[in-house]
Design an enzyme around this catalytic site. Structure first.
Site, PDB file in Angstrom:
ATOM      1  N   VAL A  13       0.881  -1.165   0.000  1.00  0.00           N
ATOM      2  CA  VAL A  13       0.000   0.000   0.000  1.00  0.00           C
ATOM      3  C   VAL A  13       0.917   1.213   0.000  1.00  0.00           C
ATOM      4  O   VAL A  13       1.735   1.395   0.901  1.00  0.00           O
ATOM      5  CB  VAL A  13      -0.932   0.009   1.226  1.00  0.00           C
ATOM      6  N   ASN A  19      21.003  -6.346 -14.337  1.00  0.00           N
ATOM      7  CA  ASN A  19      21.558  -7.173 -15.406  1.00  0.00           C
ATOM      8  C   ASN A  19      22.279  -6.354 -16.463  1.00  0.00           C
ATOM      9  O   ASN A  19      23.063  -5.474 -16.122  1.00  0.00           O
ATOM     10  CB  ASN A  19      20.448  -8.053 -15.991  1.00  0.00           C
ATOM     11  N   GLY A  58       9.580   1.436   1.709  1.00  0.00           N
ATOM     12  CA  GLY A  58       9.250   2.219   2.893  1.00  0.00           C
ATOM     13  C   GLY A  58      10.433   2.997   3.442  1.00  0.00           C
ATOM     14  O   GLY A  58      11.576   2.834   3.006  1.00  0.00           O
TER      15      GLY A  58
END
Length: 641
Positions: A300, A516, A567
């Site tokens: 979220v 990569n 976060g």
């Protein structure tokens, strides 16, 4: 004796004369006499306090540009203690080798949570093989490939890296063909004859025929095989980034300015091109790996308003201001920190659950599991919620307490990670433990979700990449009010550039990860391709991040619309948020900070209206009412495995 001495003297004189002539030719060839005359004259007229400092500055401007003399690699640990690759660049500067900088590139592997031991072991083996091969490429080949190149010549560096990688791909292809030919020489066992598939279920009595039934009974497309990734490929992306950072360091400019100059053809980028990407900050995780029954919301995400700033006032309250230019607002990191702090406080202060009673004894249900949270590798709390509404109501309440209007000062995004939710035995998505939705029902669920919570302006990976019809349907239904973004459902940067197709699946934009073999030239090209198709670039961190903060410079320099960092916890993620703050401060002080546009879906809606008629018809038919499309109740007997 006299004649012998005279002969030796004449020989020495001839040798000295020859050396003098060679010296004169050498100095004349390098224009030394004229330069020295100019320098001595200017020094006399200027009479600087530091004479030798003046001489050193003069000669340093005449020195050859620094060139790459050494590329070295080493294995380091990322934020989760897993191995990844670090690349260091040294250059020859005024005839002396000098270390310049280093970068760390994250591995592309997802973090296996609650995975069976054999799956985790396989993933660990693959990671070690990928990193060790990349280390071998760097230490054995890269110095020879790039020796003598000027770091500012990024195009030539990336060209050589691309040729090197193509040769490695060819070698791998030849090796596999040889192994295949050896296997074919061994007689294969007789094929196993499988029993015929069971007949389709009979139609229930009274069920009316219609398109809805056809859609629901249509078998799901099996998952595509994972995109092949050559072990060692992360060496290419790491070296390319390290060279770009070296060039910026030698020129005494920030990395984002160097990247911006690559995108804009060596021209000095204007203020309009140096807008800060909008934050996507994760505050909750309620995905498949969470302990609760809710699976649908792996992240979220909060998105501060493009023109939002916050001001701290006593008692931890927040007063929100919308400042018009020329007063540029900060990034909204303070706002995200406050929301995260409030979430932690709510989780810690929740009352204990009521005593458990068996259903039927007193008419009540079993006592619910206490709401708890733990910090995830994504830098946000993993909370054991059971319904889709719970995390959204939590954020609504926090915003109300802070005096924020959800949908104005703050918007939301949901990372659905649908590829993790498909139950292939049932052919449906498990949005909550024991609650399954067909592909048609998922479109309805998302439409109902946006109707109930219009503050949600972005859905990331609402379907698997194989479900192209559903991507078309949800785009047609929601494109005018919600960004549909492909993350895991998108292809790698290399594949996108190979096919020149960023529109499959149908979306507003893509999440770009630098992993990569993606070079700086590739990232410039993919952002040009997205801009040309009016699609959004979302630069995102990987699941296993390192403490390297170069991703932020890439997002700013390439003009990404959003940056998704996880976060505001864990050092490897907070480092990148700090870099965002530092870059914004630099742009404000230099007066080159552009302003982010408001969220505008009109251009995307025009594209949605051009969707084929069949897709529009499908979307219209799948938007009818279904039973329990937006589940807020959970089956008590169901539980996560």
């Amino acid at each position: 004796m006299g004649e012998e001495g005279s002969g030796r003297s004449c020989g020495i004189t001839r040798d000295l004369q020859k050396l003098k002539q060679q010296a004169m030719a050498y100095y004349q060839e390098n224009d030394v006499p004229r330069r020295l005359e100019e320098l001595l004259n200017s020094t006399f007229y200027l009479q600087p306090a530091d004479v030798y400092g003046h001489l050193a500055n003069y000669f340093s401007k005449l020195a050859k540009p620094p060139s790459i003399c050494k590329v070295a690699g080493k294995i380091v640990l990322d934020g989760l203690g897993l191995p990844t690759l670090q690349v260091e660049i040294s250059c020859t500067i005024q005839n002396l080798p000098k270390y310049i900088c280093s970068v760390v590139i994250p591995a592309h592997f997802e973090v296996p949570e609650n995975a069976p031991p054999e799956v985790a072991d396989t993933e660990e083996t693959e990671r070690h093989l990928a990193v060790s091969t990349a280390l071998q490429w760097v230490n054995e080949c890269m110095t020879e490939e790039l020796w003598g190149l000027v770091p500012s010549n990024q195009a030539e560096v990336d060209h050589r890296l691309r040729l090197f990688f193509e040769n490695k791909v060819q070698e791998d292809r030849e090796r596999k063909e040889l192994e295949r030919s050896l296997e074919e020489s061994v007689p294969a066992p007789p094929p196993v004859i499988l029993p015929p598939p069971p007949p389709p279920p009979t139609k229930k009595k009274g069920q009316k025929p219609g398109r809805r039934d056809t859609l629901l009974e249509k078998p799901i497309i099996p998952p595509e095989p994972p995109e092949p990734i050559l072990h060692g490929s992360m060496a290419i992306g790491a070296v390319s980034l390290a060279v770009a950072k070296t060039s910026a360091s030698l020129a005494s400019v920030p990395l984002y300015m160097n990247i911006a100059s690559l995108k804009h053809g060596q021209e000095q980028p204007s203020a309009a091109t140096l807008t800060m990407p909008l934050l996507m900050g994760s505050v909750l995780s309620c995905g498949k790996a969470s302990p609760g029954k809710l699976n649908l919301m792996k992240e979220v995400i909060c998105i501060p308003h493009p023109g939002l700033t916050t001001k701290q006032v006593p008692d931890s309250a927040k007063t929100v201001f919308l400042l018009p230019p020329p007063n540029p607002p900060p990034l909204g990191i303070e706002l995200l920190l406050e929301i995260q702090k409030q979430i932690n406080r709510v989780i810690e202060t929740l009352p204990p659950p009521k005593p458990e009673t068996k259903k039927g004894h007193d008419g009540g249900k079993r006592g619910q599991q206490p709401i708890t949270g733990k910090m995830s590798h994504l830098g946000c709390l993993t909370v054991n919620y059971d319904t889709i509404e719970q995390p959204l109501l939590l954020i609504q309440g926090i915003c109300s307490n802070l005096g924020l209007e959800l949908g104005m000062s703050l918007h939301l995004a949901i990372n659905c990670a649908a590829h993790e939710l498909m139950d292939y035995s049932k052919g449906k998505y498990e949005v909550m433990a024991g609650t399954y939705k067909s592909m048609a029902e998922m479109v309805d669920l998302y439409v109902d979700l946006i109707n109930k919570y219009p503050a949600i302006i972005a859905l990331i990976d609402p379907f698997r990449k194989e479900d192209s019809e559903q991507w078309d349907g949800i785009y047609a239904a929601l494109a005018s009010r919600c960004y549909i973004i492909a993350g895991a459902a998108s292809r790698s940067v290399s594949k996108l550039l190979e096919h020149r197709n960023t529109s499959t699946p149908k979306s507003h934009g893509l999440v770009i990860n630098h992993t990569n073999q993606a070079t700086m030239s590739d990232l410039v090209e993919i952002t040009h391709l997205l801009n040309g198709k009016k699609q959004l670039a979302v630069f995102g961190s990987t699941e296993a991040e390192s403490s390297d903060d170069s991703l932020v410079d890439l997002a700013v320099g390439l003009g990404a619309r959003f940056i998704k960092l996880g976060g505001l916890s864990r050092g490897e993620r907070v480092t990148k948020y700090n870099r965002l703050l530092a870059i914004e401060e630099e742009l404000i002080q230099s007066g080159t900070r552009g302003f982010s546009e408001e969220h505008n879906f009109s251009s995307f809606q025009e594209d949605a209206e051009k969707t084929p008629e069949a897709t529009a018809t499908m979307a219209e038919e799948t938007l009818g009412p279904l039973d329990s499309i937006f589940p807020t109740e959970v089956v008590e007997e169901s539980a996560k495995p």
